[in-house]
Design a protein around this motif. Structure first.
Motif, PDB file in Angstrom:
ATOM      1  N   GLN A  32       0.834  -1.197   0.000  1.00  0.00           N
ATOM      2  CA  GLN A  32       0.000   0.000   0.000  1.00  0.00           C
ATOM      3  C   GLN A  32       0.869   1.247   0.000  1.00  0.00           C
ATOM      4  O   GLN A  32       1.858   1.330   0.733  1.00  0.00           O
ATOM      5  N   GLU A  35      -0.837   6.927   2.845  1.00  0.00           N
ATOM      6  CA  GLU A  35      -2.219   7.408   2.835  1.00  0.00           C
ATOM      7  C   GLU A  35      -2.346   8.794   2.223  1.00  0.00           C
ATOM      8  O   GLU A  35      -3.394   9.149   1.687  1.00  0.00           O
ATOM      9  N   GLN A  39      -6.148   6.240  -1.580  1.00  0.00           N
ATOM     10  CA  GLN A  39      -6.322   4.806  -1.388  1.00  0.00           C
ATOM     11  C   GLN A  39      -5.693   4.094  -2.584  1.00  0.00           C
ATOM     12  O   GLN A  39      -6.306   3.958  -3.641  1.00  0.00           O
TER      13      GLN A  39
END
Length: 321
Positions: A32, A35, A39
């Motif tokens: 990921q 932030e 997303q």
């Protein structure tokens, strides 16, 4: 279709930048981005040593370029199902792939360093199958699998609308199967069903007899490609190419399939489109680029270009200026 991002104004994430990595109990692993970028994540699940399932969702807060690593350990067939939004990929050697909702993009590569491009605020969801050469060889035979994957450089093999059957399977895989005893088996069957449909298009059954080609024949086939490159603006026909190199129609067509895994029409189209892309990047007007690769009517060129690359000529025009 949205225009391609202005790369000079985009936020760049290098392959060395940190990513949050999470391993889940169900076998999925997630990478990921921070932030602050929105997303943006990618999840991987190894179904076997030779079959990898990937699902990604990106909703960036700014135009985003994410650099990719240089290579895989082996040549791979990559089937990407666009579920939502659109994005692009450009390799370091200039090859380009487009991904769009309700479309399937099939590519082959081993060595490909490049960058994925996303637009601000665009929600992009994609499902990918990565299939090793060894697994392809199991279904197609080693020789056919090797021809399909090529020399390891990035190649686009197909870009077409996703069938209703594949769309249903892809959405099921992306959303996650119900946690029942057969979920793992169902997932594997879904993936092999998706692969099977694509292989029917990419590797149709071989003819009953395989013609033999001499060294002289192979030289003539190379000459066919050279003629195409030199005369992209001309209305080349199979009859003309046969006469120019001294091959009959059967041997020319079967030879191009054997040597380049392409029909004469497909080879000419790919050469024309790749050259047109370079012309547009360097500032050539759409009509001029089309004319230089044999299209007398700009609209016909735009349709052919959009079908081949999944983006319009205007979205490429002047990128390098």
């Amino acid at each position: 279709m949205a225009s391609s991002p202005n790369l000079s104004q985009s936020y760049r994430v290098t392959s060395d930048d940190p990513r949050l990595c999470l391993a889940r109990a169900d076998g999925w692993s997630r990478q990921q981005l921070p932030e602050a970028l929105g997303q943006c994540y990618c999840e991987h699940l190894a179904l076997s040593e030779d079959l990898l399932l990937v699902r990604s969702r990106y909703l960036p807060t700014r135009q985003l370029i994410e650099e990719t690593g240089p290579s895989h350990g082996c040549a791979m067939l990559v089937i990407t199902f666009g579920l939502q939004g659109e994005s692009g990929y450009r390799s370091s050697d200039g090859a380009h792939l487009a991904f769009r909702a309700r479309h399937t993009t099939v590519s082959a590569f081993q060595h490909s360093q490049g960058e994925r491009c996303y637009q601000t605020g665009d929600s992009v969801a994609q499902l990918r199958l990565l299939v090793s050469e060894r697994l392809l060889g199991t279904y197609l035979g080693a020789a056919t699998a090797g021809e399909l994957l090529g020399n390891g450089q990035l190649r686009q093999l197909a870009f077409q609308r996703t069938s209703a059957a594949s769309s249903s399977l892809a959405h099921s895989l992306f959303g996650g199967l119900q946690p029942v005893a057969t979920a793992s088996l169902d997932r594997h069957i879904h993936c092999l069903s998706l692969l099977s449909e694509q292989l029917r298009y990419l590797a149709p059954a071989a003819p009953r007899s395989s013609p033999q080609f001499s060294a002289q024949d192979l030289e003539k086939l190379e000459r066919v490609r050279e003629i195409m490159l030199a005369q992209l603006d001309q209305p080349l026909t199979v009859a003309y190419l046969c006469a120019a190199v001294g091959l009959n129609e059967f041997k020319l067509k079967s030879g191009l399939r054997y040597r380049f895994d392409a029909t004469p029409q497909r080879m000419l189209l790919e050469l024309r489109m790749r050259h047109a892309y370079r012309l547009l990047e360097n500032g050539c007007q759409v009509a001029q680029a089309g004319y230089q690769v044999g299209y007398r009517f700009p609209n016909n060129f735009s349709v052919a270009f959009s079908r081949f690359f999944g983006q319009s000529p205007k979205s490429v025009f002047g990128k390098r200026r």
